[in-house]
Design an enzyme around this catalytic site. Structure first.
Site, PDB file in Angstrom:
ATOM      1  CB  THR A   1      -0.892  -0.001   1.261  1.00  0.00           C
ATOM      2  OG1 THR A   1      -1.446   1.285   1.448  1.00  0.00           O
ATOM      3  CG2 THR A   1      -0.100  -0.326   2.520  1.00  0.00           C
TER       4      THR A   1
ATOM      5  CE1 TYR B   1      -3.266  -2.743   5.603  1.00  0.00           C
ATOM      6  CE2 TYR B   1      -3.298  -0.391   5.093  1.00  0.00           C
ATOM      7  CZ  TYR B   1      -3.287  -1.712   4.670  1.00  0.00           C
ATOM      8  OH  TYR B   1      -3.273  -2.014   3.321  1.00  0.00           O
TER       9      TYR B   1
ATOM     10  CG  ASN C   1      -7.305   4.842  -0.285  1.00  0.00           C
ATOM     11  OD1 ASN C   1      -6.184   5.299  -0.095  1.00  0.00           O
ATOM     12  ND2 ASN C   1      -8.160   4.629   0.702  1.00  0.00           N
TER      13      ASN C   1
ATOM     14  CG  LEU D   1     -15.375   6.981   2.495  1.00  0.00           C
ATOM     15  CD1 LEU D   1     -16.078   7.455   3.751  1.00  0.00           C
ATOM     16  CD2 LEU D   1     -14.453   8.080   1.957  1.00  0.00           C
TER      17      LEU D   1
HETATM   18  P1  NAD Z   1      -9.403  -7.575   2.007  1.00  0.00           P
HETATM   19  O1  NAD Z   1      -9.425  -7.342   3.477  1.00  0.00           O
HETATM   20  O2  NAD Z   1     -10.616  -7.323   1.201  1.00  0.00           O
HETATM   21  O3  NAD Z   1      -8.997  -9.095   1.730  1.00  0.00           O
HETATM   22  C1  NAD Z   1      -7.982  -9.757   2.434  1.00  0.00           C
HETATM   23  C2  NAD Z   1      -8.112 -11.253   2.158  1.00  0.00           C
HETATM   24  O4  NAD Z   1      -7.051 -11.921   2.890  1.00  0.00           O
HETATM   25  C3  NAD Z   1      -9.428 -11.851   2.643  1.00  0.00           C
HETATM   26  O5  NAD Z   1      -9.949 -12.724   1.658  1.00  0.00           O
HETATM   27  C4  NAD Z   1      -9.042 -12.619   3.901  1.00  0.00           C
HETATM   28  O6  NAD Z   1      -9.855 -13.761   4.128  1.00  0.00           O
HETATM   29  C5  NAD Z   1      -7.599 -13.028   3.586  1.00  0.00           C
HETATM   30  N1  NAD Z   1      -6.818 -13.226   4.817  1.00  0.00           N
HETATM   31  C6  NAD Z   1      -6.736 -12.378   5.882  1.00  0.00           C
HETATM   32  N2  NAD Z   1      -5.936 -12.926   6.829  1.00  0.00           N
HETATM   33  C7  NAD Z   1      -5.483 -14.110   6.329  1.00  0.00           C
HETATM   34  C8  NAD Z   1      -4.622 -15.123   6.830  1.00  0.00           C
HETATM   35  N3  NAD Z   1      -4.067 -15.014   8.041  1.00  0.00           N
HETATM   36  N4  NAD Z   1      -4.361 -16.194   6.057  1.00  0.00           N
HETATM   37  C9  NAD Z   1      -4.927 -16.307   4.824  1.00  0.00           C
HETATM   38  N5  NAD Z   1      -5.773 -15.401   4.303  1.00  0.00           N
HETATM   39  C10 NAD Z   1      -6.049 -14.303   5.051  1.00  0.00           C
HETATM   40  O7  NAD Z   1      -8.146  -6.760   1.492  1.00  0.00           O
HETATM   41  P2  NAD Z   1      -7.937  -5.993   0.095  1.00  0.00           P
HETATM   42  O8  NAD Z   1      -8.465  -4.635   0.221  1.00  0.00           O
HETATM   43  O9  NAD Z   1      -8.377  -6.874  -1.005  1.00  0.00           O
HETATM   44  O10 NAD Z   1      -6.347  -5.886   0.095  1.00  0.00           O
HETATM   45  C11 NAD Z   1      -5.544  -6.914  -0.493  1.00  0.00           C
HETATM   46  C12 NAD Z   1      -4.092  -6.511  -0.387  1.00  0.00           C
HETATM   47  O11 NAD Z   1      -3.880  -5.284  -1.086  1.00  0.00           O
HETATM   48  C13 NAD Z   1      -3.623  -6.266   1.047  1.00  0.00           C
HETATM   49  O12 NAD Z   1      -2.319  -6.771   1.168  1.00  0.00           O
HETATM   50  C14 NAD Z   1      -3.653  -4.754   1.186  1.00  0.00           C
HETATM   51  O13 NAD Z   1      -2.693  -4.323   2.132  1.00  0.00           O
HETATM   52  C15 NAD Z   1      -3.289  -4.330  -0.212  1.00  0.00           C
HETATM   53  N6  NAD Z   1      -3.809  -3.005  -0.627  1.00  0.00           N
HETATM   54  C16 NAD Z   1      -5.135  -2.693  -0.475  1.00  0.00           C
HETATM   55  C17 NAD Z   1      -5.609  -1.460  -0.904  1.00  0.00           C
HETATM   56  C18 NAD Z   1      -7.076  -1.093  -0.807  1.00  0.00           C
HETATM   57  O14 NAD Z   1      -7.440   0.049  -1.134  1.00  0.00           O
HETATM   58  N7  NAD Z   1      -7.961  -1.987  -0.391  1.00  0.00           N
HETATM   59  C19 NAD Z   1      -4.732  -0.547  -1.496  1.00  0.00           C
HETATM   60  C20 NAD Z   1      -3.387  -0.894  -1.633  1.00  0.00           C
HETATM   61  C21 NAD Z   1      -2.947  -2.137  -1.206  1.00  0.00           C
HETATM   62  P1  TYD Z   2     -10.825   3.827   4.318  1.00  0.00           P
HETATM   63  O1  TYD Z   2     -11.776   3.421   3.237  1.00  0.00           O
HETATM   64  O2  TYD Z   2     -10.928   3.160   5.660  1.00  0.00           O
HETATM   65  O3  TYD Z   2      -9.353   3.653   3.711  1.00  0.00           O
HETATM   66  P2  TYD Z   2      -7.922   4.158   4.305  1.00  0.00           P
HETATM   67  O4  TYD Z   2      -8.081   4.549   5.713  1.00  0.00           O
HETATM   68  O5  TYD Z   2      -7.070   2.935   4.151  1.00  0.00           O
HETATM   69  O6  TYD Z   2      -7.491   5.283   3.413  1.00  0.00           O
HETATM   70  O7  TYD Z   2     -10.946   5.386   4.537  1.00  0.00           O
HETATM   71  C1  TYD Z   2     -10.800   6.295   3.473  1.00  0.00           C
HETATM   72  C2  TYD Z   2     -10.905   7.703   4.036  1.00  0.00           C
HETATM   73  O8  TYD Z   2     -12.244   7.908   4.514  1.00  0.00           O
HETATM   74  C3  TYD Z   2     -10.012   7.940   5.244  1.00  0.00           C
HETATM   75  O9  TYD Z   2      -9.565   9.297   5.200  1.00  0.00           O
HETATM   76  C4  TYD Z   2     -10.916   7.733   6.435  1.00  0.00           C
HETATM   77  C5  TYD Z   2     -12.274   8.200   5.919  1.00  0.00           C
HETATM   78  N1  TYD Z   2     -13.468   7.495   6.454  1.00  0.00           N
HETATM   79  C6  TYD Z   2     -14.554   8.244   6.880  1.00  0.00           C
HETATM   80  O10 TYD Z   2     -14.539   9.485   6.862  1.00  0.00           O
HETATM   81  N2  TYD Z   2     -15.653   7.572   7.326  1.00  0.00           N
HETATM   82  C7  TYD Z   2     -15.710   6.205   7.381  1.00  0.00           C
HETATM   83  O11 TYD Z   2     -16.746   5.640   7.823  1.00  0.00           O
HETATM   84  C8  TYD Z   2     -14.587   5.462   6.925  1.00  0.00           C
HETATM   85  C9  TYD Z   2     -14.592   3.959   6.978  1.00  0.00           C
HETATM   86  C10 TYD Z   2     -13.477   6.148   6.460  1.00  0.00           C
END
Ligand code: NAD
Ligand code: TYD
Length: 360
Positions: A141, A166, A195, A206
Site C-alpha cells: 500500500t 496497519y 486506495n 469508506l
Molecule cells: P481484504 O481485506 O478485502 O482481503 C484480504 C483477504 O485476505 C481476505 O480474503 C481474507 O480472508 C484473507 N486473509 C486475511 N488474513 C489471512 C490469513 N491469516 N491467512 C490467509 N488469508 C487471510 O483486502 P484488500 O483490500 O483486497 O487488500 C488486499 C491486499 O492489497 C492487502 O495486502 C492490502 O494491504 C493491499 N492493498 C489494499 C488497498 C485497498 O485500497 N484496499 C490498497 C493498496 C494495497
Molecule cells: P478507508 O476506506 O478506511 O481507507 P484508508 O483509511 O485505508 O485510506 O478510509 C478512506 C478515508 O475515509 C479515510 O480518510 C478515512 C475516511 N473514512 C470516513 O470518513 N468515514 C468512514 O466511515 C470510513 C470507513 C473512512
C-alpha cells in the site's frame, strides 16, 4: 509443464479481481487461491470462475508456518502473488496484534517457504524450480509512505514513515520482502498502490460503507471535517497493473500504482450522494442529509497521492476509467448485488462497527 501460481487472499476485495484476471487471461497457468476466509474473504466473489479447470481453492491461514511449508512442498509453486492481509486501518487501531500476525508473520512464513522451495541453503537454485520464472510478488500500500501535506506525491524513493498499526505492519512486511531479496537472492517485487474502489469491497471501507448506509437510509459517518484526501483507483485497473508488473517488472524493484485521482473525503461523499439519489430515484439532496460528521480517526493521515510515472513509462500501464464513471459502475454493482451486501453484513460485524461510530 503449466506454471503454478499461488495467489494469497484471493477471496478478498482486490485478490478476487486478480484471481479472476489470471484464471481467465492465462488458461496455461494453474492458479491456487489460498485464503483463510476471514470476515473479509468470501468465495461468492469468485463464483463465476470456481469451475474453471485451471483454478483451485485452498482454505488455510498464512500464520501457520508448518501448513505453509507443507503447501509449498506439495504444490511446488513457480511464483507467489501475495495479497492476504488484514486491511482496515480502524480495525488495526483496535487490534494491532492481528495485523502483526497476518501481515508480518504470515508474510515471513511465505517468504521462508518460497526461499526453501526455490533455493538450497547455499543459495543454489532448487533442482525442482524453474529459476527464471520464480517470483515473490508482494502487494502493498502507499500508506507505508506516511502522510503528505498539500503538495507533492509519493515516489518509489519516498522514505517509509507509517503511522497507523496497519501501515506499520505493511511497511514491516515490505522490509522483510526486501531483506529476503537482498540477503538470500529471493526474486521479489513490491508494488505500493493507492486506495482502491469497485465491486466486492467489504462495506467497512469508506465507499462501500457509504453506499450501504445510503441504501438503508442510515447515517454516513465522515471522520473529522472530511478534509482528508485519498487517491482513488478502480480495482480492475489495480489488477491489470499487477498483471503488468508480474510479467514485465524487474525483480528487486518497487512500483507505485495510482490513479492521479485525488478527492477530499467530503467531496467524494457529496458526489456519491448525488449518484445514489439518481439511481434510487430519490429526490435530489435526500442522501446528503445522511452525512454525519463524527470524531476523527486517531492519527488520521491527511493526504495520500501517488506518482505512478515509473510504472506508466517503463511498463506501459495506464488507468482506464475516469472516477465518475468508475463510481457509477461501482454503485450499479452494489445495487444489483444486494444479496451479497446482505450476506456479508449478516454477521455481527456491522453491528460492532455501527456501535463504534454511533458512540462517537
Ligand atoms: P481484504 O481485506 O478485502 O482481503 C484480504 C483477504 O485476505 C481476505 O480474503 C481474507 O480472508 C484473507 N486473509 C486475511 N488474513 C489471512 C490469513 N491469516 N491467512 C490467509 N488469508 C487471510 O483486502 P484488500 O483490500 O483486497 O487488500 C488486499 C491486499 O492489497 C492487502 O495486502 C492490502 O494491504 C493491499 N492493498 C489494499 C488497498 C485497498 O485500497 N484496499 C490498497 C493498496 C494495497
Ligand atoms: P478507508 O476506506 O478506511 O481507507 P484508508 O483509511 O485505508 O485510506 O478510509 C478512506 C478515508 O475515509 C479515510 O480518510 C478515512 C475516511 N473514512 C470516513 O470518513 N468515514 C468512514 O466511515 C470510513 C470507513 C473512512
Amino acid at each position: 509443464m503449466k506454471k503454478k501460481i499461488l495467489i494469497t487472499g484471493g477471496a478478498g476485495f482486490i485478490g478476487s479481481h486478480v484471481v479472476r484476471l489470471f484464471v481467465t487471461k492465462y488458461p496455461d497457468y494453474n492458479i491456487v487461491n489460498l485464503d483463510a476466509l476471514t470476515y473479509a474473504g468470501n468465495l461468492a466473489n469468485l463464483s463465476d470462475i470456481e469451475d474453471k479447470p485451471n483454478y483451485s481453492f485452498v482454505k488455510g491461514n498464512i500464520v501457520d508456518g508448518d501448513f505453509i511449508h507443507n503447501l509449498f512442498t506439495e504444490h511446488k509453486f513457480d511464483a507467489v502473488i501475495h495479497l492476504a492481509a488484514e486491511s482496515h486501518v480502524d480495525r488495526s487501531i483496535s487490534n494491532p496484534i492481528e495485523f502483526v500476525m497476518t501481515n508480518v508473520i504470515g508474510t515471513v512464513n511465505l517468504l521462508n517457504a518460497a526461499k526453501q522451495l526455490w533455493k538450497t541453503s547455499n543459495n543454489q537454485p532448487h533442482p525442482d524450480s524453474h529459476r527464471d520464472s520464480n517470483l515473490f510478488y508482494h502487494v502493498s500500500t502507499d500508506e507505508v509512505y506516511g502522510s503528505l501535506g498539500n503538495e507533492g506525491l509519493f515516489t518509489e524513493k519516498t522514505a517509509y514513515d507509517p503511522h497507523s498499526p496497519y501501515s506499520a505492519s505493511k511497511a514491516s512486511s515490505d522490509h522483510f520482502v526486501r531483506a529476503y531479496n537482498d540477503t538470500y537472492g529471493l526474486p521479489a517485487i513490491i508494488s505500493n498502490c493507492s486506495n482502491n474502489y469497485g465491486s466486492n469491497h467489504f462495506p467497512e471501507k469508506l465507499i462501500p460503507l457509504a453506499i450501504h448506509n445510503i441504501l438503508h437510509s442510515k447515517p454516513v459517518p465522515v471522520y473529522g471535517k472530511g478534509e482528508n484526501i485519498r487517491d482513488w483507483l478502480f480495482v480492475e485497473d489495480h489488477a491489470r497493473a499487477i498483471d503488468t508488473i508480474f510479467h514485465k517488472g524487474k525483480p528487486g524493484d518497487t512500483y507505485n500504482i495510482g490513479g492521479h485521482n485525488e478527492w477530499k473525503n467530503i467531496d467524494l461523499i457529496m458526489l456519491l450522494c448525488k449518484i445514489m439519489d439518481k439511481k434510487l430515484q430519490r429526490e435530489d439532496g435526500t442522501s446528503v442529509k445522511l452525512i454525519t460528521f463524527v470524531k476523527d480517526r486517531a492519527g488520521h493521515d491527511l493526504r495520500y497521492a501517488i506518482d505512478s510515472s515509473k510504472l506508466q513509462n517503463e511498463l506501459g500501464w495506464t488507468p482506464s476509467l475516469q472516477f465518475e464513471e468508475g463510481l457509477e459502475k461501482t454503485v450499479d454493482w452494489y445495487l444489483a448485488n444486494q444479496e451479497w451486501l446482505k450476506q456479508v453484513t449478516s454477521g455481527d460485524y456491522l453491528h460492532y462497527y455501527e456501535k463504534q461510530y454511533i458512540s462517537r
